[in-house]
Structure formats: structure tokens, C-alpha cells
Design a protein around this motif. Structure first.
Motif, PDB file in Angstrom:
ATOM      1  N   HIS A   1       5.430   7.007  -1.239  1.00  0.00           N
ATOM      2  CA  HIS A   1       4.329   7.810  -1.879  1.00  0.00           C
ATOM      3  C   HIS A   1       4.286   8.573  -3.034  1.00  0.00           C
ATOM      4  CE1 HIS A   1       0.403   9.716  -1.743  1.00  0.00           C
ATOM      5  NE2 HIS A   1       0.488   9.668  -1.601  1.00  0.00           N
ATOM      6  N   GLY A   2       4.687   9.542  -2.475  1.00  0.00           N
ATOM      7  CA  GLY A   2       5.621  10.366  -3.882  1.00  0.00           C
ATOM      8  C   GLY A   2       6.389  10.552  -4.819  1.00  0.00           C
ATOM      9  N   SER A   3       8.140   9.903  -4.775  1.00  0.00           N
ATOM     10  CA  SER A   3       8.751   9.552  -5.504  1.00  0.00           C
ATOM     11  C   SER A   3       9.807   9.160  -4.630  1.00  0.00           C
ATOM     12  CB  SER A   3       9.318  10.840  -6.122  1.00  0.00           C
ATOM     13  OG  SER A   3      10.415  11.183  -5.052  1.00  0.00           O
ATOM     14  N   PRO A   4      10.210   8.325  -5.109  1.00  0.00           N
ATOM     15  CA  PRO A   4      11.348   7.345  -4.464  1.00  0.00           C
ATOM     16  C   PRO A   4      12.203   8.454  -3.356  1.00  0.00           C
ATOM     17  CG  PRO A   4      11.794   6.470  -6.937  1.00  0.00           C
ATOM     18  CD  PRO A   4      10.806   7.997  -6.978  1.00  0.00           C
ATOM     19  N   LEU A   5      12.553   9.471  -4.185  1.00  0.00           N
ATOM     20  CA  LEU A   5      13.161  10.462  -2.936  1.00  0.00           C
ATOM     21  C   LEU A   5      12.271  11.790  -1.975  1.00  0.00           C
ATOM     22  CD1 LEU A   5      15.096  12.864  -5.600  1.00  0.00           C
ATOM     23  CD2 LEU A   5      16.279  10.378  -4.735  1.00  0.00           C
ATOM     24  N   SER A   6      10.773  11.377  -2.039  1.00  0.00           N
ATOM     25  CA  SER A   6      10.272  12.291  -1.496  1.00  0.00           C
ATOM     26  C   SER A   6       8.844  11.899  -0.741  1.00  0.00           C
ATOM     27  CB  SER A   6      10.214  13.349  -1.906  1.00  0.00           C
ATOM     28  OG  SER A   6       8.999  14.616  -1.093  1.00  0.00           O
ATOM     29  N   LEU A   7       8.146  12.262   0.095  1.00  0.00           N
ATOM     30  CA  LEU A   7       6.797  11.499   0.312  1.00  0.00           C
ATOM     31  C   LEU A   7       5.835  12.563  -0.573  1.00  0.00           C
ATOM     32  CD1 LEU A   7       5.313  11.376   3.664  1.00  0.00           C
ATOM     33  CD2 LEU A   7       4.694  12.534   2.220  1.00  0.00           C
ATOM     34  N   ASN A   8       5.963  13.410  -0.060  1.00  0.00           N
ATOM     35  CA  ASN A   8       5.419  14.923  -0.614  1.00  0.00           C
ATOM     36  C   ASN A   8       6.104  15.094  -2.158  1.00  0.00           C
ATOM     37  OD1 ASN A   8       4.027  15.770   1.924  1.00  0.00           O
ATOM     38  ND2 ASN A   8       5.693  15.709   1.888  1.00  0.00           N
TER      39      ASN A   8
ATOM     40  N   GLY B   1       0.976   8.148   3.571  1.00  0.00           N
ATOM     41  CA  GLY B   1       0.821   9.470   2.398  1.00  0.00           C
ATOM     42  C   GLY B   1       0.764  10.894   3.120  1.00  0.00           C
ATOM     43  N   ASN B   2       0.612  11.647   2.628  1.00  0.00           N
ATOM     44  CA  ASN B   2       0.632  13.154   2.673  1.00  0.00           C
ATOM     45  C   ASN B   2      -0.399  12.874   3.431  1.00  0.00           C
ATOM     46  OD1 ASN B   2      -0.038  13.090   0.340  1.00  0.00           O
ATOM     47  ND2 ASN B   2      -0.682  15.062   0.168  1.00  0.00           N
ATOM     48  N   HIS B   3      -1.338  13.027   3.296  1.00  0.00           N
ATOM     49  CA  HIS B   3      -2.545  12.694   4.129  1.00  0.00           C
ATOM     50  C   HIS B   3      -2.584  11.905   5.700  1.00  0.00           C
ATOM     51  CE1 HIS B   3      -6.024  15.020   1.773  1.00  0.00           C
ATOM     52  NE2 HIS B   3      -4.719  14.840   0.635  1.00  0.00           N
ATOM     53  N   ASP B   4      -2.297  11.211   4.889  1.00  0.00           N
ATOM     54  CA  ASP B   4      -2.120  10.124   6.421  1.00  0.00           C
ATOM     55  C   ASP B   4      -1.678  11.038   7.291  1.00  0.00           C
ATOM     56  OD1 ASP B   4      -3.865   7.942   5.261  1.00  0.00           O
ATOM     57  OD2 ASP B   4      -0.987   7.180   3.780  1.00  0.00           O
TER      58      ASP B   4
ATOM     59  N   PHE C   1       1.032  -1.085  -0.098  1.00  0.00           N
ATOM     60  CA  PHE C   1       0.097  -0.734   0.361  1.00  0.00           C
ATOM     61  C   PHE C   1       0.657   1.111  -0.307  1.00  0.00           C
ATOM     62  CE2 PHE C   1      -2.289   3.044   2.302  1.00  0.00           C
ATOM     63  CZ  PHE C   1      -3.410   3.648   1.503  1.00  0.00           C
ATOM     64  N   LEU C   2       0.694   2.511  -0.683  1.00  0.00           N
ATOM     65  CA  LEU C   2       1.326   3.115  -1.346  1.00  0.00           C
ATOM     66  C   LEU C   2       1.495   4.557  -0.596  1.00  0.00           C
ATOM     67  CD1 LEU C   2       2.016   1.933  -5.222  1.00  0.00           C
ATOM     68  CD2 LEU C   2       3.695   1.638  -2.997  1.00  0.00           C
ATOM     69  N   GLY C   3       0.319   5.086   0.445  1.00  0.00           N
ATOM     70  CA  GLY C   3       0.162   6.069   0.949  1.00  0.00           C
ATOM     71  C   GLY C   3      -1.187   6.236   0.658  1.00  0.00           C
ATOM     72  N   ASP C   4      -1.995   7.012   1.804  1.00  0.00           N
ATOM     73  CA  ASP C   4      -2.807   8.153   1.110  1.00  0.00           C
ATOM     74  C   ASP C   4      -3.469   7.026   1.458  1.00  0.00           C
ATOM     75  OD1 ASP C   4      -2.256  10.549   1.803  1.00  0.00           O
ATOM     76  OD2 ASP C   4      -2.265  11.208  -0.279  1.00  0.00           O
ATOM     77  N   ALA C   5      -4.152   5.953   2.400  1.00  0.00           N
ATOM     78  CA  ALA C   5      -5.038   5.671   2.792  1.00  0.00           C
ATOM     79  C   ALA C   5      -6.468   6.632   3.679  1.00  0.00           C
ATOM     80  CB  ALA C   5      -5.321   4.887   4.241  1.00  0.00           C
TER      81      ALA C   5
END
Length: 256
Positions: free
Chosen positions: A121-128, A63-66, A35-39
Motif C-alpha cells: 500500500h505505502g511503499s515497497p518497504l512499508s504499508l504506512n 491499506g492503513n484504513h483497512d 488492488f493496492l489497499g484502502d477499500a
């Protein structure tokens, strides 16, 4: 190994149920579920979605919302004016301490050595960071892995390179299903390094309102993105019954 890829559910339980029913039809099993984030965020079923993810024993990243919900719940940031924050504040009131503890256990980034994959969640380097062609190029320069699964854009896509340096071979391929199609298959080019996005389960943004998920086959080196219809009206009714902004219900019908 076949891995089930889920991302950006956004508290939309009917969409998640439809995806899981489709993914596990005929008793299909997977070597891993990622699961790749933002549930959380945007939708009316935060607790139900978390319970389902727990039952799947999925490997989950924030994810950023989580992360935003945890920060609000712990008083680490003030509630700002805006639809996204309004929904998160409403969701906090529906979650137990046990639910919050579960999400607190998710990491910003995970590495699965078995498949040799980075999950973020975002990219290999950053959640956002939203992965587009420029962000993918930056990632390939800095990150030395060969395979990453990301979400965040709500649009299924593949990014591939034979070398991480700028100016060398680099390709972006959208993985949108055409009318009448139920899936799109992407064969990973030989010797390529790739960043793969399975799209959004609960809030697609590519003009196709059907829920999106992916299956990665490491033996065949393919990603297949499936599109699954679900009971959108059910989610819309629950959003409106909760008194959440009507724009959130309307966008589901348009896939935006």
C-alpha cells in the motif's frame, strides 16, 4: 500481460463502478487485477466495495484504513477522536463477519512471481510509508526488486532508478492528466527499476476529481493512468445521508 491496477477506493462505489465500466469496455480482459489497499475509510459504501472486489477476484493488499478498521473491530485499539476513525466505526456497523473475514485474508505485502512485482500500500518497504522521492530512494536501496505497485498518496506517479544507491540516477514523474486528457502514458525507461502508483479510485488528491486507475502492460513496459468521471453527487448524498462529516463530501468535488 496487461494488469489492472486499483487503489484507494475508500468505500466509494460510484467511482469504482465507473472505473470498472471504463476498464472493461468492449470486453477488455486483464491477466491480473491488483488492488493496492484502502477499500475502506472515508466513504459510504464499504460493503458494496468489498463485494465488488470479491467478484473481481483481485489480488488485494491491506491499506492503513483497512488495517485500522480490523484493529477497531477486534478491540486491538481504542477509537480515537477524528474524522478517519469516526468513519471506520460507522463502517464496522455496516459490515458482516463474512466481510471482515475477507479483509482479514489480505496481506501486508504480496509478491506476484508471474509479473515479478511487489504489491504494497505505502511503499515497497512499508504499508504506512508515503512514497515520495526520499522514500523511493530508501526503497531502492533496501528492496532488490525491479517493479512495485503502491498507492496511499492518492496521486498517480512513477519513480525510477538505474541503481538503488543514493546519488545515482533517480527520477520522479507525476502522472497527472492535463485538462482535456483522459489518460497519461508512462514508458518505463530501459533497464530501470520502478515504483508505480495508479492514483486513487475513490478520493483523488491531485486537484482532479475524476476517478483514477492504471493499466500496466508488461510486454510494452508501459503504465497508462486513466481518469474517469463519475457521479460525485451520488456519493456526496450518501455521505450526508449517513451523517458523516460534510468535509468528506466537499473534498470529492475538489479532488483534494
Amino acid at each position: 500481460m496487461r494488469a489492472l491496477l486499483l487503489s484507494d477506493i475508500h468505500a466509494n462505489k460510484p467511482a469504482l463502478d465507473a472505473v470498472l465500466e471504463h476498464a472493461h469496455r468492449d470486453g477488455t480482459r486483464y491477466g491480473a487485477t491488483y488492488f493496492l489497499g484502502d477499500a475502506l475509510g472515508y466513504g459510504p459504501h464499504p460493503r458494496e466495495v468489498l463485494e465488488t472486489l470479491q467478484g473481481l477476484r483481485a489480488q488485494c493488499v491491506l491499506g492503513n484504513h483497512d488495517l485500522g478498521l480490523l484493529q477497531l473491530a477486534e478491540g486491538l485499539k481504542a477509537a480515537a477522536v477524528g474524522t478517519g476513525t469516526q468513519v471506520l466505526v460507522w463502517q464496522i456497523g455496516r459490515l458482516s463477519e463474512r466481510d471482515l473475514r475477507y479483509v482479514r485474508g489480505w496481506k501486508d505485502v504480496l509478491e506476484d512471481a508471474g509479473l515479478g512485482v511487489r504489491l504494497r500500500h505505502g511503499s515497497p518497504l512499508s504499508l504506512n510509508e508515503y512514497t515520495d522521492l526520499d522514500a523511493a530512494r530508501r526503497s531502492f536501496r533496501t528492496w532488490d526488486g525491479n517493479l512495485a505497485f503502491v498507492g496511499h498518496t492518492h496521486v498517480p506517479a512513477a519513480y525510477a532508478t538505474l541503481s538503488g544507491t543514493a546519488g545515482e540516477w533517480m527520477r520522479h514523474q507525476p502522472l497527472a492528466a492535463l485538462p482535456g486528457q483522459t489518460s497519461v502514458r508512462y514508458p518505463v525507461p530501459p533497464k530501470a527499476r520502478v515504483i508505480l502508483n495508479p492514483g486513487s479510485v475513490g478520493q483523488p488528491r491531485d486537484g482532479d476529481p475524476r476517478a483514477s486507475y492504471g493499466v500496466y502492460d508488461s510486454d510494452r513496459r508501459t503504465l497508462e493512468v486513466f481518469r474517469v468521471p463519475y457521479d460525485i453527487e451520488h456519493t456526496q448524498r450518501d455521505l450526508r445521508a449517513a451523517g458523516l462529516p460534510d468535509s468528506l463530501a466537499e473534498r470529492l468535488s475538489a479532488g483534494r
